[in-house]
Design a protein around this motif. Structure first.
Motif, PDB file in Angstrom:
ATOM      1  N   LYS A   1     -50.995  11.632   8.433  1.00  0.00           N
ATOM      2  CA  LYS A   1     -49.558  11.782   8.290  1.00  0.00           C
ATOM      3  C   LYS A   1     -49.217  13.233   8.541  1.00  0.00           C
ATOM      4  O   LYS A   1     -49.997  14.125   8.241  1.00  0.00           O
ATOM      5  CB  LYS A   1     -49.106  11.378   6.892  1.00  0.00           C
ATOM      6  CG  LYS A   1     -49.344   9.921   6.622  1.00  0.00           C
ATOM      7  CD  LYS A   1     -48.405   9.425   5.600  1.00  0.00           C
ATOM      8  CE  LYS A   1     -48.623   7.933   5.453  1.00  0.00           C
ATOM      9  NZ  LYS A   1     -47.524   7.272   4.920  1.00  0.00           N
TER      10      LYS A   1
ATOM     11  N   ALA B   1     -43.899  14.663   5.964  1.00  0.00           N
ATOM     12  CA  ALA B   1     -43.687  13.466   5.170  1.00  0.00           C
ATOM     13  C   ALA B   1     -43.636  13.811   3.677  1.00  0.00           C
ATOM     14  O   ALA B   1     -42.871  13.231   2.936  1.00  0.00           O
ATOM     15  CB  ALA B   1     -44.774  12.445   5.449  1.00  0.00           C
TER      16      ALA B   1
ATOM     17  N   CYS C   1     -40.101  15.980   3.048  1.00  0.00           N
ATOM     18  CA  CYS C   1     -38.797  15.372   3.279  1.00  0.00           C
ATOM     19  C   CYS C   1     -38.805  13.894   2.911  1.00  0.00           C
ATOM     20  O   CYS C   1     -39.789  13.200   3.113  1.00  0.00           O
ATOM     21  CB  CYS C   1     -38.416  15.485   4.750  1.00  0.00           C
ATOM     22  SG  CYS C   1     -38.291  17.177   5.306  1.00  0.00           S
ATOM     23  N   SER C   2     -37.672  13.431   2.432  1.00  0.00           N
ATOM     24  CA  SER C   2     -37.526  12.002   2.201  1.00  0.00           C
ATOM     25  C   SER C   2     -37.047  11.356   3.501  1.00  0.00           C
ATOM     26  O   SER C   2     -36.668  12.037   4.448  1.00  0.00           O
ATOM     27  CB  SER C   2     -36.513  11.748   1.084  1.00  0.00           C
ATOM     28  OG  SER C   2     -35.217  12.101   1.523  1.00  0.00           O
ATOM     29  N   ALA C   3     -37.052  10.050   3.529  1.00  0.00           N
ATOM     30  CA  ALA C   3     -36.614   9.343   4.734  1.00  0.00           C
ATOM     31  C   ALA C   3     -35.140   9.610   5.024  1.00  0.00           C
ATOM     32  O   ALA C   3     -34.728   9.650   6.179  1.00  0.00           O
ATOM     33  CB  ALA C   3     -36.855   7.846   4.576  1.00  0.00           C
TER      34      ALA C   3
ATOM     35  N   THR D   1     -34.762  12.976   6.916  1.00  0.00           N
ATOM     36  CA  THR D   1     -35.341  13.051   8.252  1.00  0.00           C
ATOM     37  C   THR D   1     -34.401  12.413   9.265  1.00  0.00           C
ATOM     38  O   THR D   1     -33.865  11.338   9.034  1.00  0.00           O
ATOM     39  CB  THR D   1     -36.706  12.331   8.279  1.00  0.00           C
ATOM     40  OG1 THR D   1     -37.526  12.882   7.256  1.00  0.00           O
ATOM     41  CG2 THR D   1     -37.381  12.502   9.617  1.00  0.00           C
TER      42      THR D   1
ATOM     43  N   TYR E   1     -34.124  10.986  13.153  1.00  0.00           N
ATOM     44  CA  TYR E   1     -34.968  10.485  14.228  1.00  0.00           C
ATOM     45  C   TYR E   1     -34.187  10.397  15.524  1.00  0.00           C
ATOM     46  O   TYR E   1     -33.024  10.009  15.530  1.00  0.00           O
ATOM     47  CB  TYR E   1     -35.510   9.092  13.885  1.00  0.00           C
ATOM     48  CG  TYR E   1     -36.398   9.085  12.669  1.00  0.00           C
ATOM     49  CD1 TYR E   1     -37.740   9.379  12.780  1.00  0.00           C
ATOM     50  CD2 TYR E   1     -35.881   8.788  11.417  1.00  0.00           C
ATOM     51  CE1 TYR E   1     -38.561   9.376  11.663  1.00  0.00           C
ATOM     52  CE2 TYR E   1     -36.686   8.785  10.295  1.00  0.00           C
ATOM     53  CZ  TYR E   1     -38.027   9.073  10.429  1.00  0.00           C
ATOM     54  OH  TYR E   1     -38.834   9.070   9.325  1.00  0.00           O
TER      55      TYR E   1
ATOM     56  N   ALA F   1     -38.771  13.519  15.342  1.00  0.00           N
ATOM     57  CA  ALA F   1     -38.422  13.408  13.927  1.00  0.00           C
ATOM     58  C   ALA F   1     -38.159  14.827  13.437  1.00  0.00           C
ATOM     59  O   ALA F   1     -39.042  15.673  13.457  1.00  0.00           O
ATOM     60  CB  ALA F   1     -39.554  12.767  13.141  1.00  0.00           C
TER      61      ALA F   1
ATOM     62  N   CYS G   1     -36.788  17.499  10.455  1.00  0.00           N
ATOM     63  CA  CYS G   1     -36.522  17.703   9.038  1.00  0.00           C
ATOM     64  C   CYS G   1     -36.700  19.176   8.718  1.00  0.00           C
ATOM     65  O   CYS G   1     -37.730  19.769   9.052  1.00  0.00           O
ATOM     66  CB  CYS G   1     -37.467  16.857   8.204  1.00  0.00           C
ATOM     67  SG  CYS G   1     -37.222  17.105   6.448  1.00  0.00           S
TER      68      CYS G   1
ATOM     69  N   PHE H   1     -34.808   3.932  11.446  1.00  0.00           N
ATOM     70  CA  PHE H   1     -34.768   5.350  11.795  1.00  0.00           C
ATOM     71  C   PHE H   1     -33.354   5.927  11.755  1.00  0.00           C
ATOM     72  O   PHE H   1     -32.954   6.677  12.615  1.00  0.00           O
ATOM     73  CB  PHE H   1     -35.398   5.586  13.177  1.00  0.00           C
ATOM     74  CG  PHE H   1     -36.809   5.114  13.257  1.00  0.00           C
ATOM     75  CD1 PHE H   1     -37.818   5.791  12.606  1.00  0.00           C
ATOM     76  CD2 PHE H   1     -37.137   3.980  13.970  1.00  0.00           C
ATOM     77  CE1 PHE H   1     -39.124   5.353  12.662  1.00  0.00           C
ATOM     78  CE2 PHE H   1     -38.435   3.531  14.037  1.00  0.00           C
ATOM     79  CZ  PHE H   1     -39.435   4.227  13.380  1.00  0.00           C
ATOM     80  N   ASN H   2     -32.583   5.517  10.768  1.00  0.00           N
ATOM     81  CA  ASN H   2     -31.211   6.017  10.584  1.00  0.00           C
ATOM     82  C   ASN H   2     -30.360   5.820  11.837  1.00  0.00           C
ATOM     83  O   ASN H   2     -29.510   6.635  12.158  1.00  0.00           O
ATOM     84  CB  ASN H   2     -31.218   7.499  10.181  1.00  0.00           C
ATOM     85  CG  ASN H   2     -32.013   7.755   8.923  1.00  0.00           C
ATOM     86  OD1 ASN H   2     -32.145   6.868   8.084  1.00  0.00           O
ATOM     87  ND2 ASN H   2     -32.556   8.939   8.786  1.00  0.00           N
TER      88      ASN H   2
END
Length: 144
Positions: A33, A37, A40-42, A45, A47, A64, A66, A116-117
């Motif tokens: 990873k 990771a 940062c939280s999802a 981040t 994308y 990605a 962040c 992915f937002n």
């Protein structure tokens, strides 16, 4: 007797090392990873779009980002899907009847999940060409 013991010990050592080497090869990269990771939280981040390596579909890379760090992560665009909705998952209904004027059939889908937002439409409509084959019912027989 001591010679037999030495050969058996050497053989056991070789088998142990080859098994450990095989395990390392099989699991290579699966649990790797990036450092971001843990930082940062999802939700933090951002994308980018998945860009395939060759053509319009298949394996590719996406950015990605962040906290001012950008890394490239692997992604995949299915070859039987549309690029503009590839990061959005929809639940589709059945295909509608064939429109004889455009020779297409369509169906609509409602948004299930945005990956992915991604910014996704609430509903989409997709079309495909009508099948040239006429489907027969079970009772019909071939005419020769």
């Amino acid at each position: 007797m001591q010679r037999l013991f030495s050969v058996a010990l050497l053989l056991l050592l070789v088998v142990t090392l080859s098994t450990a080497n095989r395990r390392a090869k099989n699991h290579k990269g699966k649990h790797e990873k990036s450092g971001q990771a843990s930082e940062c939280s999802a939700a933090e981040t951002r994308y980018g779009k998945c860009v395939p390596g060759h053509g319009d579909c298949g394996e590719g890379l996406r950015d990605a980002t962040c906290k001012d760090q950008t890394t490239r992560i692997s992604c995949r665009i299915p070859c039987n899907w549309r690029k503009e909705i590839s990061d959005c998952k929809y639940k589709f209904g059945a295909w509608g009847p064939c429109d004889s004027t455009t020779n297409t059939r369509s169906r609509s889908g409602t948004l299930k999940k945005a990956l992915f937002n991604a910014e996704c439409q609430a509903t989409v409509k997709v079309t495909k060409p009508c099948s040239p084959k006429v489907k027969r019912t079970r009772g019909d027989k071939k005419s020769s």
